[in-house]
Design an enzyme around this catalytic site. Structure first.
Site, PDB file in Angstrom:
ATOM      1  N   SER B 216      44.394  11.634  24.958  1.00 50.70           N
ATOM      2  CA  SER B 216      43.361  12.009  24.000  1.00 50.70           C
ATOM      3  C   SER B 216      43.209  13.519  23.936  1.00 50.70           C
ATOM      4  O   SER B 216      43.354  14.199  24.949  1.00 50.70           O
ATOM      5  CB  SER B 216      42.012  11.433  24.428  1.00 50.70           C
ATOM      6  N   LYS B 240      31.552   3.205  28.947  1.00 51.21           N
ATOM      7  CA  LYS B 240      30.997   3.996  27.849  1.00 51.21           C
ATOM      8  C   LYS B 240      31.300   3.332  26.501  1.00 51.21           C
ATOM      9  O   LYS B 240      30.443   3.261  25.622  1.00 51.21           O
ATOM     10  CB  LYS B 240      31.592   5.401  27.893  1.00 51.21           C
ATOM     11  N   GLU B 284      32.754  -0.414  -4.159  1.00 58.54           N
ATOM     12  CA  GLU B 284      31.989  -0.450  -2.921  1.00 58.54           C
ATOM     13  C   GLU B 284      31.753   0.982  -2.441  1.00 58.54           C
ATOM     14  O   GLU B 284      32.535   1.886  -2.750  1.00 58.54           O
ATOM     15  CB  GLU B 284      32.778  -1.227  -1.863  1.00 58.54           C
TER      16      GLU B 284
END
Ligand code: HEM
Ligand code: FES
Lengths: 178, 418
Positions: B216, B240, B284
């Protein structure tokens, strides 16, 4: 879990409690979430709404059998002759694989001529043929089960008599099945 | 990457098919930057949304009939007759909205922390392809209940392709399988609506493979330099992520149980009528910004080009952003235009929901201009002249200074603590 590795107290620890409490609650939540996904496959409201039918029986002559569809299954309505009723009553219960007297097979004792049965072979679900077989009742072509004029199994692999659905006469001319 | 176990069944399987070590490698021991904040929850939430859509969708498909004369009634049958059908359909319909909400936050997170930069370009591109497929899937899904909005939305969106010079009309008729949206269109949309989510699943796997290659990114935008910068994914980020999932589920359930039709359009409860268009036809909410860009441009062909370009420009980000610093935290000017871009996208959504006239048209044109200005001009320029603030020397050092993050012995197994 708490082996007291680093000098911690023995026995159940706070962490064990947390694991079990969180896991237990998670399992209850998962079950509650899963239920709608399972229940949606049960018969829906429109199907349940069709679970009883009314049939006009005034045109069924003696000796005749008609087949109607109830909950997607065939139902036989047989207007029995005197001879058929007598034949069904003459049988000794001891000869039957699934012993049941004929008057337990008709729901209205004052109308023994009307025999109403779910037309599904109790072996593996085929529809037996009317007026065939060695006992003059029904014969199932799939694996050779013979039923008598009371719809009782007499010979062949089927384990039980043809099922009698719940029904009620609406006067002399109609019957409500289901 | 072996795993420690005494369980002989696990060992037997592991020797032949390394599923346990793979899971362990990517979900348990997986080293994760220790400074990830809550904006990093949205990736796992997107994954949950995809799974929820697939599960509810497969169940809806057991009761839905993809035929122009039965689709609307079968949707009502789901709502009224099927056990919990209303719940399943409301989860699926609102789930699409939740999915887009989560994915948009996920994308803006990447934009803020510079997650598209070297070496994460392919990771970013896979994400954009997923977004495009999600849009196609959601659009075709919205056609399935065969209400007025379904029908006219399908008509308008497919007609976008008629803007292509020369071959436009043949392409549109090919899409329709006829001379207007009809039963053939509905059947193929249903088939593709069922297929595309599984293609998305495949792309998500590649997305994760690319993620795990370089790990990450993080709010500081600096590389992992060693074990002191990371903590194991489990239990820190599993806990988390689960906490975030709980909060998200509350919002999701709030819509499903208290405002299930808030994000939808009432006209879609009127059966499709090919002879009458509703007075206001809007897509939408999650497609509104793109719709606004389309309508800001007074030329049919260029409008369509601009709309597609607004997504395709995202593919170019790794080159358009010339700054060597990833995270906007250390980029005083980029940080400000970033928030302007976010405001501009929200404004485009508001414009898209309103008729293309008066103030809406003016705001729409300004926002469209800014959108492209941001990517094509500001991004390259700011990277050149902006002076970034000094970067911390490492993730570990930065966390230690602020006192945040996990305890210093985080890499030890926490089992023994009471
Ligand atoms: C990427 C994942 C998906 C998204 C974003 C998505 C989106 C949508 C949307 C927006 C609708 C219209 C909802 C309404 O207003 O009624 C819909 C309907 C539908 N979808 Fe999906 N869907 C996804 C996956 C699936 C999958 C995997 C299936 C499996 C077959 C499926 C089956 C259906 C069916 C049968 C309908 C029509 C019933 C209805 O309208 O509720 N969907 N979908
Ligand atoms: S199903 Fe009737 S005999 Fe087997």
């Amino acid at each position: 879990m708490a082996q007291g590795k680093h000098g911690q107290p023995q026995g159940a620890s706070r962490r064990d409690f947390l694991y079990i409490a969180a896991g237990g609650l998670g399992a209850v939540g998962a079950g509650a979430f899963a239920w709608p996904f399972i229940h949606q496959m049960n018969p829906s409201k429109d199907v349940l709404a069709l679970s009883s039918i009314e049939v006009d029986i005034s045109k069924i002559t003696e000796g005749q059998t008609i087949t109607v569809s109830w909950r997607g299954k065939p139902v036989f309505i047989r207007h029995r002759t005197k001879a058929e009723i007598d034949a069904a009553r003459a049988v000794q219960l001891g000869e039957l694989p699934d012993p049941q007297p004929d008057d337990a097979r008709v729901r209205a004792k004052d109308r023994p001529q009307w025999l109403i049965l779910v037309g599904v072979c109790t072996h593996l679900g085929c529809v037996p043929l009317n007026n065939q077989g060695e006992y003059g009742g029904w014969f199932c072509p799939c694996h050779g089960s013979h039923y008598d004029t009371s719809g009782r199994i007499r010979k062949g692999p089927a384990p039980a008599n043809l099922e009698v659905p719940s029904y009620e006469f609406l006067g002399d001319n109609a019957v409500r099945i289901g | 990457m072996g795993i420690q176990t005494n369980n002989s069944i696990v060992k037997w399987i592991e020797y032949r098919l390394p599923v346990f070590s793979t899971l362990n490698h990517s979900l348990i021991d997986y080293p994760t930057p220790r400074n990830l904040n809550y904006w990093y929850n949205f990736g796992s939430l997107a994954g949950v949304c995809l799974v929820v859509q697939i599960i509810t969708g497969i169940v809806l498909a057991m009761h839905y009939t993809p035929h122009a004369s039965m689709a609307f009634d079968s949707t009502e049958h789901i709502m009224r007759d099927v056990n919990y059908g209303w719940l399943l359909r409301y989860i699926h319909a609102n789930g699409a909205s939740m999915f887009f909400l989560v994915v948009y936050i996920h994308i803006f997170r990447g934009l803020y922390y510079g997650s598209y930069k070297m070496p994460r370009e392919l990771l970013w591109w896979l994400g954009i392809v997923i977004l495009l497929l999600m849009m196609a899937t959601a659009f075709m899904g919205y056609v399935l209940p065969w209400g007025q909005m379904s029908f006219w939305g399908a008509t308008v969106i497919t007609n976008l392709f008629s803007a292509i010079p020369l071959v436009g009309t043949p392409i549109v008729e090919w899409l329709w399988g006829g001379f207007a949206v009809g039963n053939a269109t509905l059947s193929r949309f249903y088939s593709l609506h069922y297929l595309l989510p599984f293609v998305i699943v495949g792309l998500v796997m590649l997305h994760l493979l690319a993620l795990h290659q370089h790990k990450s990114n993080n709010p500081l935008g600096i590389d992992i330099k060693g074990p002191q910068d990371t903590i194991p994914f489990h239990p820190y980020y599993t806990a988390k992520d689960l906490f975030g999932l709980g909060v998200f589920a509350i919002v999701f359930a709030g819509f499903v149980f208290f405002a299930p039709n808030y994000l939808g359009h009432p006209d879609n409860y009127i059966e499709a009528n090919p002879l009458v268009t509703p007075a206001h036809i809007v897509p939408e909410w999650y497609l509104l910004p793109f719709y606004a860009i389309l309508r800001s441009i007074p030329d049919k062909f260029l409008g369509v080009v601009a709309m597609f370009a607004s997504i395709f420009v995202l593919f170019l980000l790794p080159w358009l952003d010339t700054s060597r610093v990833r995270s906007a935290t250390f980029r005083p000017i980029y940080k400000q235009v970033f928030w302007l871009l976010l405001i501009c996208c929200v404004a485009l959504g508001w414009v898209g929901a309103n008729p293309p006239e008066g103030i809406y048209l003016v705001v729409g044109r300004i926002a469209t201009t800014f959108y492209f200005l941001f990517f094509l001009v500001l991004m390259p320029l700011i990277g050149w002249f902006e002076r970034p603030r000094p970067l911390p020397e490492s993730i570990g050092a930065s966390v230690a200074k602020t006192g945040g993050g996990a305890p210093a012995d985080a890499h030890a197994k926490p089992e023994g603590r009471v």
